[in-house]
Design a protein around this motif. Structure first.
Motif, PDB file in Angstrom:
ATOM      1  N   GLN A  14      46.875  36.429  39.309  1.00  0.00           N
ATOM      2  CA  GLN A  14      45.707  37.587  37.542  1.00  0.00           C
ATOM      3  C   GLN A  14      44.658  36.540  38.433  1.00  0.00           C
ATOM      4  O   GLN A  14      43.469  37.243  38.361  1.00  0.00           O
ATOM      5  CB  GLN A  14      46.328  37.301  36.438  1.00  0.00           C
ATOM      6  CG  GLN A  14      48.057  38.558  36.837  1.00  0.00           C
ATOM      7  CD  GLN A  14      48.058  37.851  35.214  1.00  0.00           C
ATOM      8  OE1 GLN A  14      47.886  36.985  34.793  1.00  0.00           O
ATOM      9  NE2 GLN A  14      49.195  39.759  34.866  1.00  0.00           N
ATOM     10  N   SER A  20      43.132  35.095  40.441  1.00  0.00           N
ATOM     11  CA  SER A  20      42.780  35.456  41.157  1.00  0.00           C
ATOM     12  C   SER A  20      41.776  36.808  41.180  1.00  0.00           C
ATOM     13  O   SER A  20      40.256  37.174  42.204  1.00  0.00           O
ATOM     14  CB  SER A  20      43.586  35.697  42.800  1.00  0.00           C
ATOM     15  OG  SER A  20      42.926  35.646  43.891  1.00  0.00           O
ATOM     16  N   ARG A  21      42.586  38.221  41.274  1.00  0.00           N
ATOM     17  CA  ARG A  21      42.061  39.338  40.487  1.00  0.00           C
ATOM     18  C   ARG A  21      41.076  39.601  39.873  1.00  0.00           C
ATOM     19  O   ARG A  21      40.126  39.775  40.117  1.00  0.00           O
ATOM     20  CB  ARG A  21      42.892  40.269  40.399  1.00  0.00           C
ATOM     21  CG  ARG A  21      44.325  40.641  41.197  1.00  0.00           C
ATOM     22  CD  ARG A  21      45.550  41.619  40.610  1.00  0.00           C
ATOM     23  NE  ARG A  21      46.127  41.566  41.999  1.00  0.00           N
ATOM     24  CZ  ARG A  21      47.470  41.719  41.171  1.00  0.00           C
ATOM     25  NH1 ARG A  21      47.741  42.312  40.375  1.00  0.00           N
ATOM     26  NH2 ARG A  21      48.174  41.660  42.363  1.00  0.00           N
ATOM     27  N   TYR A  22      40.741  38.852  38.554  1.00  0.00           N
ATOM     28  CA  TYR A  22      39.886  38.660  37.645  1.00  0.00           C
ATOM     29  C   TYR A  22      38.938  37.840  38.348  1.00  0.00           C
ATOM     30  O   TYR A  22      37.174  38.122  38.257  1.00  0.00           O
ATOM     31  CB  TYR A  22      40.200  38.134  36.543  1.00  0.00           C
ATOM     32  CG  TYR A  22      41.470  38.475  35.910  1.00  0.00           C
ATOM     33  CD1 TYR A  22      40.905  39.831  35.744  1.00  0.00           C
ATOM     34  CD2 TYR A  22      42.016  38.411  34.879  1.00  0.00           C
ATOM     35  CE1 TYR A  22      42.364  40.586  35.067  1.00  0.00           C
ATOM     36  CE2 TYR A  22      43.330  38.216  34.221  1.00  0.00           C
ATOM     37  CZ  TYR A  22      43.122  39.656  33.774  1.00  0.00           C
ATOM     38  OH  TYR A  22      43.941  40.215  33.170  1.00  0.00           O
ATOM     39  N   LYS A  75      37.885  38.061  41.491  1.00  0.00           N
ATOM     40  CA  LYS A  75      36.848  39.246  42.340  1.00  0.00           C
ATOM     41  C   LYS A  75      36.559  40.346  42.098  1.00  0.00           C
ATOM     42  O   LYS A  75      34.828  40.225  42.421  1.00  0.00           O
ATOM     43  CB  LYS A  75      38.331  39.191  43.787  1.00  0.00           C
ATOM     44  CG  LYS A  75      38.096  39.894  44.669  1.00  0.00           C
ATOM     45  CD  LYS A  75      38.980  40.198  45.791  1.00  0.00           C
ATOM     46  CE  LYS A  75      40.136  39.015  45.583  1.00  0.00           C
ATOM     47  NZ  LYS A  75      41.240  40.041  47.012  1.00  0.00           N
ATOM     48  N   ALA A  76      37.144  40.484  40.783  1.00  0.00           N
ATOM     49  CA  ALA A  76      36.535  41.403  40.115  1.00  0.00           C
ATOM     50  C   ALA A  76      34.962  41.495  39.327  1.00  0.00           C
ATOM     51  O   ALA A  76      34.484  42.219  39.234  1.00  0.00           O
ATOM     52  CB  ALA A  76      37.608  42.465  39.417  1.00  0.00           C
TER      53      ALA A  76
END
Length: 52
Positions: free
Chosen positions: A26, A28-30, A32-33
């Motif tokens: 999670q 990592s996704r934040y 990246k976004a």
């Protein structure tokens, strides 16, 4: 291989520094976004606080 290890370590450090209960995926996704946004925005997302 070394780049993946470095990215993983940076994600773990972000999790430790913010005392987040979120999983590393999670985080990592934040990150990246919100890569090109100010750091305060993604730190608040990792911590689970509302983003203004």
């Amino acid at each position: 291989m070394f780049i993946a290890l470095i990215v993983y370590c940076l994600n773990v450090l972000a999790q430790i520094e913010t005392d987040s209960k979120r999983k590393i995926l999670q985080i990592s996704r934040y990150l990246k976004a919100a890569l090109w946004k100010p750091a305060t925005i993604w730190i608040r997302k990792i911590e689970g606080k509302a983003v203004p």
